[in-house]
Design a protein around this motif. Structure first.
Motif, PDB file in Angstrom:
ATOM      1  N   LEU A 175      72.354  -7.541  27.213  1.00 22.22           N
ATOM      2  CA  LEU A 175      72.913  -6.294  26.693  1.00 22.22           C
ATOM      3  C   LEU A 175      72.780  -6.234  25.175  1.00 22.22           C
ATOM      4  CD1 LEU A 175      76.190  -6.057  28.820  1.00 22.22           C
ATOM      5  CD2 LEU A 175      73.887  -5.234  29.369  1.00 22.22           C
ATOM      6  N   PRO A 176      72.833  -5.031  24.609  1.00 24.90           N
ATOM      7  CA  PRO A 176      72.685  -4.880  23.158  1.00 24.90           C
ATOM      8  C   PRO A 176      73.687  -5.709  22.366  1.00 24.90           C
ATOM      9  CG  PRO A 176      72.515  -2.757  24.244  1.00 24.90           C
ATOM     10  CD  PRO A 176      72.952  -3.734  25.297  1.00 24.90           C
ATOM     11  N   ALA A 177      73.258  -6.178  21.206  1.00 21.72           N
ATOM     12  CA  ALA A 177      74.122  -6.960  20.324  1.00 21.72           C
ATOM     13  C   ALA A 177      75.362  -6.159  19.958  1.00 21.72           C
ATOM     14  CB  ALA A 177      73.359  -7.353  19.063  1.00 21.72           C
ATOM     15  N   GLY A 178      76.489  -6.853  19.893  1.00 26.85           N
ATOM     16  CA  GLY A 178      77.737  -6.201  19.519  1.00 26.85           C
ATOM     17  C   GLY A 178      78.491  -5.579  20.673  1.00 26.85           C
ATOM     18  N   THR A 179      77.927  -5.619  21.881  1.00 33.66           N
ATOM     19  CA  THR A 179      78.608  -5.046  23.041  1.00 33.66           C
ATOM     20  C   THR A 179      79.873  -5.848  23.354  1.00 33.66           C
ATOM     21  OG1 THR A 179      76.519  -4.283  24.004  1.00 33.66           O
ATOM     22  CG2 THR A 179      78.399  -4.469  25.485  1.00 33.66           C
ATOM     23  N   THR A 180      80.995  -5.170  23.470  1.00 26.04           N
ATOM     24  CA  THR A 180      82.260  -5.847  23.787  1.00 26.04           C
ATOM     25  C   THR A 180      82.848  -5.383  25.113  1.00 26.04           C
ATOM     26  OG1 THR A 180      83.466  -4.193  22.488  1.00 26.04           O
ATOM     27  CG2 THR A 180      82.834  -6.235  21.365  1.00 26.04           C
ATOM     28  N   CYS A 230      81.340  -4.385  28.620  1.00 20.88           N
ATOM     29  CA  CYS A 230      80.025  -4.464  29.249  1.00 20.88           C
ATOM     30  C   CYS A 230      79.850  -3.607  30.498  1.00 20.88           C
ATOM     31  CB  CYS A 230      79.719  -5.922  29.591  1.00 20.88           C
ATOM     32  SG  CYS A 230      79.639  -6.988  28.127  1.00 20.88           S
ATOM     33  N   ALA A 231      80.920  -3.119  31.064  1.00 22.08           N
ATOM     34  CA  ALA A 231      80.819  -2.337  32.291  1.00 22.08           C
ATOM     35  C   ALA A 231      80.005  -1.068  32.052  1.00 22.08           C
ATOM     36  CB  ALA A 231      82.209  -1.977  32.794  1.00 22.08           C
ATOM     37  N   GLY A 232      78.968  -0.892  32.861  1.00 20.90           N
ATOM     38  CA  GLY A 232      78.165   0.319  32.794  1.00 20.90           C
ATOM     39  C   GLY A 232      77.141   0.363  31.680  1.00 20.90           C
ATOM     40  N   VAL A 233      77.041  -0.696  30.872  1.00 19.19           N
ATOM     41  CA  VAL A 233      76.072  -0.716  29.772  1.00 19.19           C
ATOM     42  C   VAL A 233      74.692  -1.084  30.315  1.00 19.19           C
ATOM     43  CG1 VAL A 233      75.440  -1.771  27.577  1.00 19.19           C
ATOM     44  CG2 VAL A 233      77.847  -1.351  28.113  1.00 19.19           C
ATOM     45  N   ALA A 234      73.697  -0.294  29.977  1.00 18.99           N
ATOM     46  CA  ALA A 234      72.336  -0.551  30.449  1.00 18.99           C
ATOM     47  C   ALA A 234      71.755  -1.770  29.741  1.00 18.99           C
ATOM     48  CB  ALA A 234      71.458   0.665  30.195  1.00 18.99           C
ATOM     49  N   PRO A 235      71.141  -2.691  30.489  1.00 20.38           N
ATOM     50  CA  PRO A 235      70.534  -3.870  29.856  1.00 20.38           C
ATOM     51  C   PRO A 235      69.276  -3.504  29.085  1.00 20.38           C
ATOM     52  CG  PRO A 235      70.016  -3.822  32.190  1.00 20.38           C
ATOM     53  CD  PRO A 235      70.987  -2.696  31.951  1.00 20.38           C
ATOM     54  N   GLY A 236      68.907  -4.396  28.182  1.00 12.87           N
ATOM     55  CA  GLY A 236      67.734  -4.195  27.343  1.00 12.87           C
ATOM     56  C   GLY A 236      68.115  -4.310  25.884  1.00 12.87           C
ATOM     57  N   VAL A 237      67.546  -5.314  25.193  1.00 11.77           N
ATOM     58  CA  VAL A 237      67.925  -5.536  23.801  1.00 11.77           C
ATOM     59  C   VAL A 237      66.806  -6.260  23.057  1.00 11.77           C
ATOM     60  CG1 VAL A 237      69.055  -7.727  24.397  1.00 11.77           C
ATOM     61  CG2 VAL A 237      69.673  -6.569  22.275  1.00 11.77           C
ATOM     62  N   GLU A 238      66.675  -5.937  21.781  1.00 11.71           N
ATOM     63  CA  GLU A 238      65.773  -6.688  20.912  1.00 11.71           C
ATOM     64  C   GLU A 238      66.478  -7.983  20.516  1.00 11.71           C
ATOM     65  OE1 GLU A 238      63.171  -6.127  16.793  1.00 11.71           O
ATOM     66  OE2 GLU A 238      64.923  -4.857  17.173  1.00 11.71           O
ATOM     67  N   ALA A 253      75.219 -25.241  13.238  1.00 12.60           N
ATOM     68  CA  ALA A 253      74.496 -24.063  12.762  1.00 12.60           C
ATOM     69  C   ALA A 253      75.154 -22.764  13.214  1.00 12.60           C
ATOM     70  CB  ALA A 253      73.049 -24.116  13.249  1.00 12.60           C
ATOM     71  N   ARG A 254      75.815 -22.793  14.353  1.00 12.57           N
ATOM     72  CA  ARG A 254      76.416 -21.570  14.877  1.00 12.57           C
ATOM     73  C   ARG A 254      77.523 -21.042  13.973  1.00 12.57           C
ATOM     74  NH1 ARG A 254      78.709 -22.280  20.561  1.00 12.57           N
ATOM     75  NH2 ARG A 254      79.743 -20.322  20.073  1.00 12.57           N
ATOM     76  N   ASP A 255      78.070 -21.899  13.096  1.00 13.41           N
ATOM     77  CA  ASP A 255      79.131 -21.459  12.196  1.00 13.41           C
ATOM     78  C   ASP A 255      78.624 -20.468  11.153  1.00 13.41           C
ATOM     79  OD1 ASP A 255      80.869 -23.077  13.561  1.00 13.41           O
ATOM     80  OD2 ASP A 255      80.798 -24.720  12.110  1.00 13.41           O
ATOM     81  N   ALA A 256      77.301 -20.422  10.944  1.00 14.18           N
ATOM     82  CA  ALA A 256      76.724 -19.499   9.965  1.00 14.18           C
ATOM     83  C   ALA A 256      76.124 -18.265  10.636  1.00 14.18           C
ATOM     84  CB  ALA A 256      75.652 -20.212   9.143  1.00 14.18           C
ATOM     85  N   ILE A 257      76.312 -18.142  11.949  1.00 10.36           N
ATOM     86  CA  ILE A 257      75.744 -17.027  12.702  1.00 10.36           C
ATOM     87  C   ILE A 257      76.790 -15.939  12.913  1.00 10.36           C
ATOM     88  CG2 ILE A 257      74.850 -16.331  14.966  1.00 10.36           C
ATOM     89  CD1 ILE A 257      73.460 -18.992  15.167  1.00 10.36           C
ATOM     90  N   ASP A 258      76.381 -14.706  12.692  1.00 10.42           N
ATOM     91  CA  ASP A 258      77.240 -13.558  12.955  1.00 10.42           C
ATOM     92  C   ASP A 258      77.110 -13.198  14.435  1.00 10.42           C
ATOM     93  OD1 ASP A 258      78.624 -11.214  13.117  1.00 10.42           O
ATOM     94  OD2 ASP A 258      77.379 -10.107  11.684  1.00 10.42           O
ATOM     95  N   PRO A 259      78.133 -13.436  15.248  1.00 10.37           N
ATOM     96  CA  PRO A 259      78.014 -13.191  16.694  1.00 10.37           C
ATOM     97  C   PRO A 259      77.752 -11.729  17.040  1.00 10.37           C
ATOM     98  CG  PRO A 259      80.297 -13.627  16.086  1.00 10.37           C
ATOM     99  CD  PRO A 259      79.465 -13.948  14.885  1.00 10.37           C
ATOM    100  N   LYS A 260      78.079 -10.823  16.120  1.00  8.87           N
ATOM    101  CA  LYS A 260      77.837  -9.394  16.388  1.00  8.87           C
ATOM    102  C   LYS A 260      76.349  -9.067  16.382  1.00  8.87           C
ATOM    103  CE  LYS A 260      80.412  -7.838  13.027  1.00  8.87           C
ATOM    104  NZ  LYS A 260      80.914  -9.140  12.521  1.00  8.87           N
ATOM    105  N   GLN A 261      75.519  -9.998  15.873  1.00 12.50           N
ATOM    106  CA  GLN A 261      74.071  -9.795  15.847  1.00 12.50           C
ATOM    107  C   GLN A 261      73.379 -10.391  17.071  1.00 12.50           C
ATOM    108  OE1 GLN A 261      72.705  -7.940  13.479  1.00 12.50           O
ATOM    109  NE2 GLN A 261      74.665  -7.742  12.422  1.00 12.50           N
ATOM    110  N   LEU A 262      74.147 -11.019  17.945  1.00  3.78           N
ATOM    111  CA  LEU A 262      73.570 -11.703  19.102  1.00  3.78           C
ATOM    112  C   LEU A 262      73.550 -10.813  20.339  1.00  3.78           C
ATOM    113  CD1 LEU A 262      75.420 -15.124  18.705  1.00  3.78           C
ATOM    114  CD2 LEU A 262      73.003 -14.676  18.225  1.00  3.78           C
ATOM    115  N   PRO A 263      72.537 -10.981  21.199  1.00  4.42           N
ATOM    116  CA  PRO A 263      72.540 -10.260  22.471  1.00  4.42           C
ATOM    117  C   PRO A 263      73.715 -10.739  23.320  1.00  4.42           C
ATOM    118  CG  PRO A 263      70.877 -11.975  22.497  1.00  4.42           C
ATOM    119  CD  PRO A 263      71.396 -11.907  21.091  1.00  4.42           C
ATOM    120  N   VAL A 264      74.071  -9.956  24.317  1.00  9.76           N
ATOM    121  CA  VAL A 264      75.260 -10.251  25.117  1.00  9.76           C
ATOM    122  C   VAL A 264      74.880 -10.492  26.576  1.00  9.76           C
ATOM    123  CG1 VAL A 264      77.468  -9.325  25.940  1.00  9.76           C
ATOM    124  CG2 VAL A 264      76.746  -8.942  23.562  1.00  9.76           C
ATOM    125  N   ASP A 265      75.476 -11.519  27.155  1.00 14.24           N
ATOM    126  CA  ASP A 265      75.250 -11.854  28.561  1.00 14.24           C
ATOM    127  C   ASP A 265      76.068 -10.894  29.431  1.00 14.24           C
ATOM    128  OD1 ASP A 265      75.089 -12.920  31.098  1.00 14.24           O
ATOM    129  OD2 ASP A 265      75.516 -14.975  30.482  1.00 14.24           O
TER     130      ASP A 265
END
Length: 210
Positions: A114-119, A121-129, A169-181
């Motif tokens: 799912l798109p990055a930043g999705t909180t 998830c119900a009904g959200v269409a899959p597909g993300v860069e 390394a994950r401590d320097a990652i912005d989770p809002k930029q990550l795709p969502v399972d």
């Protein structure tokens, strides 16, 4: 952004090369069936085997020359296809082809996540860069990626504070930029995006430290 379902359009000429050297004493011990105590992995983006040979020929007393001449050098390695840095280094660390590892490029399209930043998830269409590179930093304008280690305005300050960065390394990652399972509605960090395990996980499973 790439179109849904498309594969990466550009193939970088860079190739990751890794040296896994042991010291001369360890190399000789290996010949007697003893166990190597330490392994060093050096990855130089874009460095070809011929470049390494040329460097060693002109810098015979360098550390790299010592690694190759006194340690263990494996030169019969081949880059996977596509021959980009990300799948290349992934292949070194996993032994897997991009198709097996699920990594073809550091910027690709995934039809299942799912798109990055999705909180919600119900009904959200899959597909993300999926962009697993510096775009994920908490702060793109900071040397420490936004880790907050302190003053980094001078070389002296960098030398003093840069080692305060987290070893995770994950401590320097912005989770809002990550795709969502879609199954868990949680961000997918780079190490969980892989479909296979890595040499680090294998080492830890055998009680070794990395």
């Amino acid at each position: 952004m790439k179109n849904p379902g498309s594969s990466p359009t550009g193939l970088a000429a860079a190739m990751a090369l890794a040296l896994i050297p042991c010291g001369a004493q360890t190399a000789r011990a290996d010949a007697d069936g003893a166990r190597a105590r330490h392994v060093i992995v050096i990855s130089v983006d874009g460095l070809h085997e011929s470049d390494l040979e040329a460097y060693i020929a002109s810098h015979a007393t360098s550390t790299l020359a010592k690694f190759v001449n006194e340690g263990v050098s494996y030169s019969n390695a081949h880059t996977p296809f596509p021959s980009d840095s990300f799948p290349g280094l992934t292949a070194i660390m996993t032994g897997a082809h991009p198709r097996s590892a699920g990594v073809y490029y550091d910027d690709s399209w995934n039809r299942s996540l799912l798109p990055a930043g999705t909180t919600s998830c119900a009904g959200v269409a899959p597909g993300v860069e999926v962009t697993y590179f510096e775009q994920l930093d908490i702060d793109l304008n900071s040397i420490d990626a936004g880790s907050g280690v302190g003053d980094l305005s001078t070389f002296a300050a960098i030398r003093q504070n840069i080692y305060k960065m987290s070893q995770q390394a994950r401590d320097a990652i912005d989770p809002k930029q990550l795709p969502v399972d879609p199954a868990t509605c949680q961000p997918v960090y780079p190490h969980t995006y892989l479909r296979v395990n890595t040499i680090f996980e294998v080492a830890k499973a055998h009680g070794l430290h990395t």
